[in-house]
Design a protein around this motif. Structure first.
Motif, PDB file in Angstrom:
ATOM      1  N   UNK A  81      -1.755   5.204 -10.096  1.00 27.07           N
ATOM      2  CA  UNK A  81      -1.900   4.246 -11.180  1.00 27.07           C
ATOM      3  C   UNK A  81      -1.188   2.928 -10.885  1.00 27.07           C
ATOM      4  N   UNK A  82      -0.191   2.971 -10.003  1.00 27.54           N
ATOM      5  CA  UNK A  82       0.566   1.776  -9.648  1.00 27.54           C
ATOM      6  C   UNK A  82      -0.033   1.020  -8.470  1.00 27.54           C
ATOM      7  N   UNK A  83      -1.048   1.588  -7.846  1.00 27.22           N
ATOM      8  CA  UNK A  83      -1.537   1.051  -6.573  1.00 27.22           C
ATOM      9  C   UNK A  83      -2.928   0.462  -6.741  1.00 27.22           C
ATOM     10  N   UNK A  84      -3.136  -0.725  -6.158  1.00 27.95           N
ATOM     11  CA  UNK A  84      -4.417  -1.398  -6.247  1.00 27.95           C
ATOM     12  C   UNK A  84      -4.333  -2.631  -7.118  1.00 27.95           C
ATOM     13  N   UNK A  85      -5.394  -3.423  -7.141  1.00 25.07           N
ATOM     14  CA  UNK A  85      -5.427  -4.615  -7.978  1.00 25.07           C
ATOM     15  C   UNK A  85      -5.623  -4.240  -9.452  1.00 25.07           C
ATOM     16  N   UNK A  86      -5.095  -5.035 -10.368  1.00 23.61           N
ATOM     17  CA  UNK A  86      -5.164  -4.683 -11.789  1.00 23.61           C
ATOM     18  C   UNK A  86      -6.580  -4.605 -12.337  1.00 23.61           C
ATOM     19  N   UNK A  87      -7.511  -5.356 -11.766  1.00 21.06           N
ATOM     20  CA  UNK A  87      -8.891  -5.338 -12.256  1.00 21.06           C
ATOM     21  C   UNK A  87      -9.751  -4.271 -11.584  1.00 21.06           C
ATOM     22  N   UNK A  88      -9.176  -3.580 -10.622  1.00 21.72           N
ATOM     23  CA  UNK A  88      -9.912  -2.540  -9.921  1.00 21.72           C
ATOM     24  C   UNK A  88      -9.429  -1.156 -10.312  1.00 21.72           C
ATOM     25  N   UNK A  89      -9.990  -0.139  -9.682  1.00 23.71           N
ATOM     26  CA  UNK A  89      -9.559   1.231  -9.985  1.00 23.71           C
ATOM     27  C   UNK A  89      -8.219   1.539  -9.340  1.00 23.71           C
ATOM     28  N   UNK A  90      -7.531   2.564  -9.822  1.00 20.29           N
ATOM     29  CA  UNK A  90      -6.333   3.016  -9.109  1.00 20.29           C
ATOM     30  C   UNK A  90      -6.725   3.457  -7.711  1.00 20.29           C
ATOM     31  N   UNK A  91      -5.795   3.371  -6.799  1.00 18.83           N
ATOM     32  CA  UNK A  91      -6.128   3.745  -5.422  1.00 18.83           C
ATOM     33  C   UNK A  91      -4.959   4.481  -4.789  1.00 18.83           C
ATOM     34  N   UNK A  92      -5.119   4.853  -3.525  1.00 22.53           N
ATOM     35  CA  UNK A  92      -4.125   5.656  -2.822  1.00 22.53           C
ATOM     36  C   UNK A  92      -3.753   4.998  -1.506  1.00 22.53           C
ATOM     37  N   UNK A  93      -2.530   5.198  -1.053  1.00 17.94           N
ATOM     38  CA  UNK A  93      -2.167   4.707   0.281  1.00 17.94           C
ATOM     39  C   UNK A  93      -3.044   5.350   1.350  1.00 17.94           C
ATOM     40  N   UNK A  94      -3.096   4.738   2.497  1.00 21.22           N
ATOM     41  CA  UNK A  94      -3.957   5.238   3.564  1.00 21.22           C
ATOM     42  C   UNK A  94      -3.333   6.333   4.403  1.00 21.22           C
ATOM     43  N   UNK A  95      -2.289   6.962   3.917  1.00 16.04           N
ATOM     44  CA  UNK A  95      -1.674   8.087   4.634  1.00 16.04           C
ATOM     45  C   UNK A  95      -1.088   9.043   3.605  1.00 16.04           C
ATOM     46  N   UNK A  96      -0.620  10.190   4.076  1.00 17.19           N
ATOM     47  CA  UNK A  96      -0.156  11.251   3.166  1.00 17.19           C
ATOM     48  C   UNK A  96       1.289  11.007   2.743  1.00 17.19           C
TER      49      UNK A  96
END
Length: 350
Positions: free
Chosen positions: A142-157
């Protein structure tokens, strides 16, 4: 060269894929003898690719052990009697069923340290808990990504690797204490812990975390990614001294204090974006590094590895990233990953 700081420490590992194996690989790099106790089919990461398995299991030993049999469980007790620690990365019900706890193993070795890595805790049930699920559940996505886009995940574990490091720290702390015992490290708790200052702002001041464009910091301004004439630049101005140097180099005036920059965020970002558009990310990094201002061109992993050849090592047939821990006078051997059952087979199969 001296022996590794963990030379003579014997660690058993039971588990699959990432968090547990990453923890024990870090310990093996420091000189510990790590033995994977693998089921008849082996660690599931062997099915991903040889390179993937090597990235988590260099320098270890492998014993094939069927813990569903009496022979396998008897051999586990023999191995535990001579081990300093056991790291387990399985669902809680399997950890208890296979006798992979301190309570079950203390009769063989009162001083053994048993570390359980689970999703939500050793006594919290078997809800599926994979890295991305944990990042979603703890607020990271929920903290990751642009505010106008969907939540996203880092590119690693991030959750698995962070939990592995935490488990390694916990294990060493208990060994130093001289006492055996059960340690419980969960992915959920580790990720909540890593949101420390975000959680503190909410718990103490009622400030809910929010996403800002370009990964901007919640307070420091400018501290985010910026487009340039060629490529993107990460600029991180955390105090007025950095700002003075940057603004002089970039030809920007005003906004002398952090409080002013924070209160006039959009104005600051506008002038900084325009200034950075006049040169490339590569050149801005060079110019600002010379002044001691924190900045870096956004690079791909291949580009980053090419710039840090000292962080690439040979482990058998595999080129891997070196240990991040440098110990004066000690150089890890970085042995190859083990073949399944290379150091013993107690599965009752050929």
């Amino acid at each position: 060269m001296s022996a590794g700081p963990l030379a003579g420490i014997r660690i058993l590992e039971v588990g699959h894929i990432l968090a547990g194996p990453y923890a024990t690989m870090l310990l093996a790099d420091l000189g510990a003898e790590v033995t994977k106790l693998e089921p008849p089919g082996g660690d599931l990461s062997r099915q991903v690719s040889d390179a993937y398995f090597a990235s988590l299991n260099r320098g270890k030993r492998s014993i094939r052990l069927d813990l569903t049999t009496e022979e396998g469980r008897a051999r586990l007790g023999e191995l535990a009697a001579d081990a300093h620690a056991l790291v387990v990365n399985l669902k809680p019900s399997a950890i208890h069923a296979f006798g992979l706890t301190y309570e079950a193993l203390r009769r063989y070795n009162e001083k053994i340290v048993c570390v359980a890595l689970t999703g939500f805790g050793l006594n919290a049930g078997d809800d599926p808990a994979f890295d991305y699920v944990i990042q979603a559940a703890t607020g990271v996505a929920a903290l990751t990504g642009d505010p106008d886009g969907p939540p996203t995940l880092p590119g690693y574990s991030a959750a698995d690797n962070s939990t592995g490091m935490t488990a390694a720290l916990a294990l060493l702390a208990q060994i130093v204490s001289g006492r055996g015992g059960q340690l419980d490290v969960s992915l959920r708790d580790v990720m909540l812990s890593q949101l420390n200052y975000r959680a503190s702002a909410y718990l103490n001041d009622g400030v809910e975390p929010r996403r800002l464009p370009n990964g901007a910091h919640s307070y420091y301004v400018p501290a985010q990614l910026f487009p340039t004439a060629d490529g993107h630049l990460a600029l991180f101005v955390t105090h007025d001294g950095f700002w003075k140097k940057f603004s002089t180099e970039a030809g920007v005036t005003g906004f002398a204090t952090m409080a002013e920059r924070a209160s006039r965020r959009e104005e600051v970002l506008d002038v900084v974006t325009k200034a950075l558009a006049a040169d490339t990310a590569e050149n801005w990094e060079r110019r600002l590094k010379r002044l001691g201002v924190p900045a870096a061109k956004v690079r791909s992993l291949p580009e980053a590895l090419e710039r840090t050849p000292d962080m690439v090592v040979q482990a058998g047939d595999f080129r891997l990233v070196a240990s991040p821990i440098r110990v004066a006078g000690y150089e890890p051997e970085y042995g190859p990953p083990p073949r399944l059952g290379e150091h013993g087979d107690f599965t009752g199969t050929a």
